[in-house]
Design a protein around this motif. Structure first.
Motif, PDB file in Angstrom:
ATOM      1  N   ARG A  31      -4.729   6.973  -8.225  1.00 23.42           N
ATOM      2  CA  ARG A  31      -3.969   5.535  -7.985  1.00 23.42           C
ATOM      3  C   ARG A  31      -4.386   4.631  -8.298  1.00 23.42           C
ATOM      4  O   ARG A  31      -4.183   3.636  -9.241  1.00 23.42           O
ATOM      5  CB  ARG A  31      -5.292   4.984  -5.846  1.00 23.42           C
ATOM      6  N   PHE A  55      -6.323  12.277  -5.283  1.00 24.79           N
ATOM      7  CA  PHE A  55      -5.289  11.073  -4.908  1.00 24.79           C
ATOM      8  C   PHE A  55      -6.198   9.276  -5.411  1.00 24.79           C
ATOM      9  O   PHE A  55      -5.538   8.477  -5.689  1.00 24.79           O
ATOM     10  CB  PHE A  55      -5.087  10.932  -3.618  1.00 24.79           C
ATOM     11  N   HIS A  98       1.850   1.989  -3.285  1.00 23.64           N
ATOM     12  CA  HIS A  98       1.149   2.695  -3.932  1.00 23.64           C
ATOM     13  C   HIS A  98       1.162   3.387  -4.118  1.00 23.64           C
ATOM     14  O   HIS A  98      -0.176   4.113  -4.627  1.00 23.64           O
ATOM     15  CB  HIS A  98      -0.317   1.273  -3.868  1.00 23.64           C
ATOM     16  N   ASN A  99       0.620   3.719  -2.966  1.00 27.31           N
ATOM     17  CA  ASN A  99       0.525   5.600  -2.054  1.00 27.31           C
ATOM     18  C   ASN A  99       1.910   6.426  -2.834  1.00 27.31           C
ATOM     19  O   ASN A  99       1.386   7.296  -4.091  1.00 27.31           O
ATOM     20  CB  ASN A  99       0.253   6.260  -0.763  1.00 27.31           C
ATOM     21  N   GLU A 100       2.125   5.865  -3.024  1.00 26.87           N
ATOM     22  CA  GLU A 100       3.933   6.449  -3.429  1.00 26.87           C
ATOM     23  C   GLU A 100       3.749   6.611  -4.966  1.00 26.87           C
ATOM     24  O   GLU A 100       4.320   7.746  -5.364  1.00 26.87           O
ATOM     25  CB  GLU A 100       5.372   5.599  -3.180  1.00 26.87           C
ATOM     26  N   SER A 147       1.241   6.630  -6.835  1.00 30.59           N
ATOM     27  CA  SER A 147       0.275   7.579  -6.849  1.00 30.59           C
ATOM     28  C   SER A 147       0.516   8.916  -7.089  1.00 30.59           C
ATOM     29  O   SER A 147       0.604   9.841  -7.533  1.00 30.59           O
ATOM     30  CB  SER A 147      -1.169   7.079  -6.018  1.00 30.59           C
ATOM     31  N   GLN A 148       0.605   9.387  -6.009  1.00 25.63           N
ATOM     32  CA  GLN A 148       1.830  10.583  -5.592  1.00 25.63           C
ATOM     33  C   GLN A 148       2.511  10.730  -6.734  1.00 25.63           C
ATOM     34  O   GLN A 148       2.090  12.319  -6.981  1.00 25.63           O
ATOM     35  CB  GLN A 148       2.445  10.789  -4.340  1.00 25.63           C
ATOM     36  N   ARG A 200       0.723  -1.227   0.155  1.00 23.25           N
ATOM     37  CA  ARG A 200      -0.108  -0.035  -0.163  1.00 23.25           C
ATOM     38  C   ARG A 200       0.556   1.814   0.204  1.00 23.25           C
ATOM     39  O   ARG A 200       0.158   2.435  -0.861  1.00 23.25           O
ATOM     40  CB  ARG A 200      -1.445  -0.174   1.246  1.00 23.25           C
TER      41      ARG A 200
END
Length: 162
Positions: free
Chosen positions: A149, A145, A126-128, A130-131, A123
């Motif tokens: 994602r 955001f 995945h966040n990194e 997405s950012q 996760r």
């Protein structure tokens, strides 16, 4: 027209993968279809400086190591094309795969706490990703955001050869 419809102009209603992306295994094709479905189902997407005549269609293609975002209107009139280098994403995508593989492996054989630790890492990556994608699109296309994602998932699946 209801007000709700009006708000929804800043969104994608169609995502198409160009032939340049190529076909893959049924599993990967399925993942791609799911990623596209999720993205269209819920997203916020607005090309910067476009006078709000969405909703939009997106055609994704790969050119060398770049991701091409071709944005058009509902009637296929071209809006804008942005070309993003995938280099900043490559490491994250690669790490994301590796961790997904460990995750699927772990599900079969590991303890719940081990699985949870891997899932947290997954996760986080995945966040990194997405950012990073949001940052790359900043000043070009406004996305939230959650949309980032879903787009990141799709970018990952594009790289997946199966």
């Amino acid at each position: 027209m209801s007000g709700h419809h009006h708000q929804n102009r800043n969104r994608l209603i169609d995502v198409e993968l160009d032939e340049s992306i190529g076909r893959s295994t049924p599993d990967v094709e399925h993942e791609r279809a799911v990623a596209i479905f999720d993205l269209i189902e819920e997203n916020s997407f607005r090309p910067v400086n476009d006078d709000g005549a969405g909703p939009y269609k997106l055609k994704l293609s790969l050119a060398e190591s770049r991701l091409v975002f071709a944005v058009s209107r509902q009637d296929d009139a071209e809006v804008v094309t942005h070309i993003l280098s995938l280099t900043p994403l490559r490491r994250i995508v690669k790490d994301y795969y590796l961790i997904c593989e460990s995750y699927y492996e772990a599900i079969r054989s590991s303890t719940p706490s081990h699985i949870e630790a891997i899932d947290m890492g997954r996760r986080g990556l995945h966040n990194e990703g997405s950012q990073t994608l949001m940052d790359r699109l900043a000043g070009k296309i406004e996305i939230d955001f959650d949309t980032a994602r879903r787009l990141f998932t799709l970018v990952c699946v594009l790289h997946w050869r199966g």
